[in-house]
Design a protein around this motif. Sequence first.
Motif, short mmCIF file in Angstrom:
data_model
loop_
_atom_site.label_atom_id
_atom_site.label_comp_id
_atom_site.label_asym_id
_atom_site.label_seq_id
_atom_site.Cartn_x
_atom_site.Cartn_y
_atom_site.Cartn_z
N VAL A 151 0.93 -1.05 0.05
CA VAL A 151 0.03 0.59 -0.12
C VAL A 151 0.97 1.75 0.45
N ALA A 152 1.61 1.34 0.88
CA ALA A 152 2.89 2.01 1.00
C ALA A 152 3.47 2.62 -0.57
N TYR A 153 4.14 2.01 -0.81
CA TYR A 153 5.03 2.05 -1.65
C TYR A 153 4.01 1.88 -3.57
N ASP A 169 2.09 4.80 -4.63
CA ASP A 169 1.89 6.18 -5.50
C ASP A 169 3.72 6.11 -5.65
N TYR A 170 4.82 6.12 -4.60
CA TYR A 170 6.39 5.59 -4.95
C TYR A 170 6.54 5.94 -6.17
N PRO A 171 7.12 6.70 -7.05
CA PRO A 171 7.24 6.84 -8.73
C PRO A 171 7.91 6.01 -8.62
N ASN A 190 16.81 14.87 -0.33
CA ASN A 190 16.80 15.84 0.27
C ASN A 190 15.45 15.31 1.83
N PHE A 191 15.11 13.94 1.85
CA PHE A 191 14.86 13.17 3.11
C PHE A 191 15.47 12.97 3.31
N TYR A 192 16.46 11.94 2.59
CA TYR A 192 17.68 11.31 3.65
C TYR A 192 18.95 12.33 4.62
N GLN A 202 1.70 9.12 7.51
CA GLN A 202 2.90 9.23 6.85
C GLN A 202 2.40 10.91 7.07
N GLY A 203 4.08 11.64 6.75
CA GLY A 203 4.46 12.86 7.43
C GLY A 203 4.12 13.14 8.97
N LEU A 204 4.47 12.47 9.77
CA LEU A 204 3.57 12.48 11.32
C LEU A 204 5.07 12.05 12.12
N GLY A 205 6.14 11.99 10.91
CA GLY A 205 7.59 11.62 11.72
C GLY A 205 7.91 10.48 11.95
N ILE A 206 6.97 9.33 11.95
CA ILE A 206 6.85 7.81 11.85
C ILE A 206 8.55 7.50 11.45
N GLY A 207 8.14 7.73 10.41
CA GLY A 207 9.73 7.23 9.62
C GLY A 207 10.43 7.96 9.67
N GLY A 208 10.81 9.01 10.20
CA GLY A 208 11.87 9.55 10.51
C GLY A 208 12.43 8.52 11.75
N LYS A 209 11.69 8.19 12.68
CA LYS A 209 12.14 7.24 14.22
C LYS A 209 12.41 6.06 13.28
N PRO A 219 13.71 -2.14 2.02
CA PRO A 219 12.55 -0.81 2.26
C PRO A 219 11.71 -0.68 3.42
N ILE A 220 12.12 0.67 3.45
CA ILE A 220 11.25 1.93 4.36
C ILE A 220 9.68 2.15 3.57
N SER A 221 8.52 1.69 4.23
CA SER A 221 7.13 2.24 4.42
C SER A 221 6.53 2.86 5.29
N VAL A 222 5.77 3.25 5.45
CA VAL A 222 4.55 4.06 6.49
C VAL A 222 3.55 3.84 5.83
N LEU A 223 2.21 3.91 6.41
CA LEU A 223 0.95 3.84 5.53
C LEU A 223 0.44 5.22 5.35
C1 LIG Z 1 9.02 7.77 2.72
C2 LIG Z 1 8.39 7.66 4.23
C3 LIG Z 1 9.10 6.33 4.62
C4 LIG Z 1 8.53 8.57 4.65
O1 LIG Z 1 7.48 8.43 6.85
P1 LIG Z 1 6.98 10.03 7.13
O2 LIG Z 1 6.91 8.70 8.23
O3 LIG Z 1 6.05 10.03 5.58
O4 LIG Z 1 7.99 10.71 7.13
P2 LIG Z 1 8.30 11.74 8.10
O5 LIG Z 1 6.99 11.93 8.87
O6 LIG Z 1 9.85 11.35 9.43
O7 LIG Z 1 9.39 12.58 7.55
C5 LIG Z 1 8.43 13.47 6.50
C6 LIG Z 1 9.06 13.66 5.89
O8 LIG Z 1 9.61 13.14 4.59
C7 LIG Z 1 9.56 14.12 3.25
N1 LIG Z 1 8.97 12.66 2.42
C8 LIG Z 1 9.13 11.88 2.45
N2 LIG Z 1 9.10 11.09 1.42
C9 LIG Z 1 9.43 11.46 0.45
C10 LIG Z 1 10.36 11.81 -0.45
N3 LIG Z 1 9.93 10.59 -1.56
N4 LIG Z 1 11.21 12.59 -1.19
C11 LIG Z 1 11.56 13.53 -0.80
N5 LIG Z 1 11.03 13.80 0.61
C12 LIG Z 1 9.97 13.01 1.40
C13 LIG Z 1 7.74 14.76 3.69
O9 LIG Z 1 8.03 14.95 2.32
C14 LIG Z 1 8.13 15.42 4.92
O10 LIG Z 1 9.08 16.45 5.43
P3 LIG Z 1 8.42 17.84 5.95
O11 LIG Z 1 8.56 17.11 7.59
O12 LIG Z 1 9.60 18.96 5.55
O13 LIG Z 1 6.54 18.16 5.60
C15 LIG Z 1 6.54 7.42 3.55
O14 LIG Z 1 6.22 8.84 3.15
C16 LIG Z 1 6.12 6.44 2.66
O15 LIG Z 1 6.39 5.14 3.02
N6 LIG Z 1 6.70 6.00 1.87
C17 LIG Z 1 6.07 5.29 0.50
C18 LIG Z 1 6.94 4.73 0.10
C19 LIG Z 1 8.38 5.32 -0.17
O16 LIG Z 1 8.33 6.23 -0.60
N7 LIG Z 1 9.64 4.41 0.73
C20 LIG Z 1 11.17 5.21 0.40
C21 LIG Z 1 11.52 4.81 -1.22
S1 LIG Z 1 13.32 5.49 -0.29
#
Ligand SMILES: CC(C)(COP(=O)(O)OP(=O)(O)OC[C@H]1O[C@@H](n2cnc3c(N)ncnc32)[C@H](O)[C@@H]1OP(=O)(O)O)[C@@H](O)C(=O)NCCC(=O)NCCS
Length: 255
Positions: free
Chosen positions: A24-26, A28-30, A124-126, A92-99, A84-88
């Motif tokens: 589900v999380a992936y 919309d990931y391009p 820009n994310f990592y 998303q956007g609540l800091g869970i991915g970062g944690k 892989p890493i994913s958040v439903l």
């Molecule tokens: C990537 C992912 C795991 C981040 O989880 P999250 O819980 O949304 O992350 P956080 O809330 O800790 O951080 C959100 C920040 O990351 C940014 N971010 C998330 N995905 C991003 C992306 N693909 N490119 C750039 N920035 C991204 C958001 O814009 C947000 O920034 P902001 O806080 O300045 O608004 C989640 O968005 C996800 O599951 N995405 C779909 C699968 C995916 O893309 N996996 C990673 C492939 S490398």
Amino acid sequence: MDPIMKIRPENKDDHDAISKNTIVAYEDYPFRQQTEHLIIDDLRKADALTVSLVAEVDGQVIGHMAVSPVTISDGASDWYGLGPISVLPEFQGLGIGGKLIKAGLSRLMNGIGGRGCVLVGPPNFYCMFGFTNYPQLIHEDSPQELFLALPFAGKVPCGTVKFHPAFMQLAEVEKDVVVDVIIDYAMAGVKMDLENPTVQRLIDKGILMEMPGHKVIMRPTVLEEYDPRLASLTQFRMTEMGRVHKNPFMAAIKS
Ligand SMILES: CC(C)(COP(=O)(O)OP(=O)(O)OC[C@H]1O[C@@H](n2cnc3c(N)ncnc32)[C@H](O)[C@@H]1OP(=O)(O)O)[C@@H](O)C(=O)NCCC(=O)NCCS
């Protein structure tokens, strides 16, 4: 009251939820490969899930992160690959991915004695977690600017990085295209829609090679790394075609 989010290692009851979460999380990931959930399953089967953390809210898995060993051509050891890493989507956007990332990196650094971590993803994310591109570290299957590393100890290695073989798999749509090419096999190549993203991905992977006239040919030695069964089918088809083309009787029929 905000729901309490917990990060913990996966257990055997989480496997299905992790798969579903990842699909589900992936969606919309391009740059999705549509194989992310299969990669996690295969890493688990190969006992190569060095770190597998879930994020849980009210007993529901809403996020997951995998880490597995990588190899580097200069012989550097104890390096790992994140993903892989994913958040439903609704979380998303609540800091869970970062944690999840911080918890995973801390485990790698302090619990496992890792020397560094690599990944393919948006800089820009990592960069928020210290990842950056190092020109001396190469991953042949992705654009250099998306290949990022974070050294924990010692210097950054220099060489080509390979993820675990579990990452080398084809999505069902990619297999369909490969089978089409096998069926339509022709010595001078098969006509394909080169704008089709699946065809493009197979070209990027080196499985198909572009030829003049919107045609592609198969490279079975590359296909072998992803799918040995389809590679041997290709070899069989190529041998058959070669035999038919050399057969004077067949040549006479065709002329
Ligand atoms: C990537 C992912 C795991 C981040 O989880 P999250 O819980 O949304 O992350 P956080 O809330 O800790 O951080 C959100 C920040 O990351 C940014 N971010 C998330 N995905 C991003 C992306 N693909 N490119 C750039 N920035 C991204 C958001 O814009 C947000 O920034 P902001 O806080 O300045 O608004 C989640 O968005 C996800 O599951 N995405 C779909 C699968 C995916 O893309 N996996 C990673 C492939 S490398």
